[in-house]
Design a protein around this motif. Structure first.
Motif, PDB file in Angstrom:
ATOM      1  N   HIS A  56     -34.893  55.972 -31.690  1.00 11.69           N
ATOM      2  CA  HIS A  56     -34.362  55.739 -33.036  1.00 11.69           C
ATOM      3  C   HIS A  56     -34.938  54.454 -33.645  1.00 11.69           C
ATOM      4  O   HIS A  56     -35.170  54.397 -34.859  1.00 11.69           O
ATOM      5  N   MET A  57     -35.156  53.439 -32.824  1.00 13.31           N
ATOM      6  CA  MET A  57     -35.773  52.205 -33.315  1.00 13.31           C
ATOM      7  C   MET A  57     -37.170  52.486 -33.854  1.00 13.31           C
ATOM      8  O   MET A  57     -37.573  51.974 -34.908  1.00 13.31           O
ATOM      9  N   ALA A  58     -37.933  53.299 -33.104  1.00 12.82           N
ATOM     10  CA  ALA A  58     -39.271  53.657 -33.555  1.00 12.82           C
ATOM     11  C   ALA A  58     -39.212  54.449 -34.854  1.00 12.82           C
ATOM     12  O   ALA A  58     -40.048  54.267 -35.747  1.00 12.82           O
ATOM     13  N   ARG A  59     -38.197  55.322 -34.971  1.00 16.68           N
ATOM     14  CA  ARG A  59     -38.028  56.108 -36.190  1.00 16.68           C
ATOM     15  C   ARG A  59     -37.778  55.199 -37.402  1.00 16.68           C
ATOM     16  O   ARG A  59     -38.321  55.441 -38.490  1.00 16.68           O
ATOM     17  N   VAL A  60     -37.005  54.147 -37.206  1.00 12.90           N
ATOM     18  CA  VAL A  60     -36.770  53.194 -38.292  1.00 12.90           C
ATOM     19  C   VAL A  60     -38.087  52.558 -38.725  1.00 12.90           C
ATOM     20  O   VAL A  60     -38.369  52.428 -39.921  1.00 12.90           O
ATOM     21  N   GLY A  61     -38.905  52.191 -37.751  1.00 11.17           N
ATOM     22  CA  GLY A  61     -40.195  51.594 -38.069  1.00 11.17           C
ATOM     23  C   GLY A  61     -41.067  52.525 -38.885  1.00 11.17           C
ATOM     24  O   GLY A  61     -41.737  52.117 -39.838  1.00 11.17           O
ATOM     25  N   VAL A  62     -41.069  53.813 -38.512  1.00 10.68           N
ATOM     26  CA  VAL A  62     -41.856  54.802 -39.259  1.00 10.68           C
ATOM     27  C   VAL A  62     -41.335  54.924 -40.686  1.00 10.68           C
ATOM     28  O   VAL A  62     -42.105  54.959 -41.654  1.00 10.68           O
ATOM     29  N   VAL A  93     -40.482  45.828 -30.457  1.00  7.04           N
ATOM     30  CA  VAL A  93     -41.255  46.109 -31.665  1.00  7.04           C
ATOM     31  C   VAL A  93     -41.937  47.474 -31.580  1.00  7.04           C
ATOM     32  O   VAL A  93     -41.949  48.242 -32.539  1.00  7.04           O
ATOM     33  N   ALA A  94     -42.513  47.775 -30.415  1.00  5.35           N
ATOM     34  CA  ALA A  94     -43.237  49.041 -30.247  1.00  5.35           C
ATOM     35  C   ALA A  94     -42.292  50.237 -30.263  1.00  5.35           C
ATOM     36  O   ALA A  94     -42.619  51.299 -30.794  1.00  5.35           O
ATOM     37  N   GLY A  95     -41.146  50.080 -29.630  1.00  2.00           N
ATOM     38  CA  GLY A  95     -40.186  51.172 -29.589  1.00  2.00           C
ATOM     39  C   GLY A  95     -40.567  52.297 -28.654  1.00  2.00           C
ATOM     40  O   GLY A  95     -40.021  53.402 -28.740  1.00  2.00           O
ATOM     41  N   ILE A  96     -41.536  52.046 -27.744  1.00  3.75           N
ATOM     42  CA  ILE A  96     -41.937  53.065 -26.774  1.00  3.75           C
ATOM     43  C   ILE A  96     -42.042  52.413 -25.397  1.00  3.75           C
ATOM     44  O   ILE A  96     -42.241  51.193 -25.281  1.00  3.75           O
TER      45      ILE A  96
END
Length: 218
Positions: A56-62, A93-96
């Motif tokens: 979900h963090m990565a989704r926010v970044g996208v 930061v990367a979220g992965i």
């Protein structure tokens, strides 16, 4: 184009996943007795929640237009040029889970001068620093050499020697040699080359070299 509702929903989902992980820990913290199997079950549940949290963090970044993990990492590092940042910060930061690979790609494939404890004895293994705000052509050149030698194959010791010759008098670090040889078990090949008379120095002979780095003197 993203909607504000979509963005806030993704942020809320990231928060909820984190709260679920905390809930598992709260529950076992209140138990009268903590058994080994119970702790392993909680660890597994927390692991799943944290994976969902990262997603979900990565989704926010996208949704914010920050791009993929590699782009997000580069943006963050450029905002902190010359500053030491930690691996956990970059992971966030990367979220992965494979954030370290993306950092390595920025360094070896695109030439960004990012150092870690692998390249610099002044940093811990979990610390990183972007030295300058522009790519380094020499680093990109080293990667092209490494990729070419890796692609042509051959014995591990032959690939190591070819690479060390190509970059001499520069040093190769562990990441370079892992990539060139396609294995993390190349140390014995270094020893064989030394036994054959090749003047290969490590940090034992040259304290200015980072631990695990090797330089061939021609």
């Amino acid at each position: 184009m993203r909607s504000d509702d979509e963005l806030r929903s993704a942020i809320a989902s990231a928060r909820d996943a984190l709260e679920v992980a905390v809930g598992h820990l709260d529950k076992i913290a209140k138990a009268d007795i903590v058994m080994e199997d119970d702790w392993q079950d909680v660890s597994a549940a927390v692991g799943l929640s944290m994976a969902l949290h990262r997603e979900h963090m990565a989704r926010v970044g996208v949704l914010l237009g920050l791009g993929g993990a590699q782009q997000r990492l580069l943006r963050f590092l450029l905002r902190h040029v010359g500053q030491v940042v930690s691996g956990p910060e970059l992971a966030g930061v990367a979220g992965i889970a494979e954030w370290a690979r993306r950092v390595r790609e920025l360094r070896v494939e695109h030439g960004w001068p990012i150092e870690s404890g692998v390249q610099s004895p002044d940093l811990r293994s979990d610390q990183y620093i972007l030295l300058r705000p522009e790519p380094d052509e020499d680093l990109a050149r080293k990667w092209r050499l490494a990729a070419d030698i890796r692609r042509h194959g051959g014995a591990v010791r032959d690939r190591i020697l070819a690479y060390l010759k190509a970059i001499s008098p520069e040093a190769a670090d562990r990441e370079d040699l892992d990539y060139v040889t396609k294995t993390g078990t190349w140390k014995s090949s270094i020893d064989d080359l030394r036994a054959d008379g090749w003047d290969i120095q490590s940090s034992d002979e040259d304290p200015q070299l980072a631990p695990g780095s090797y330089r061939l003197l021609l």
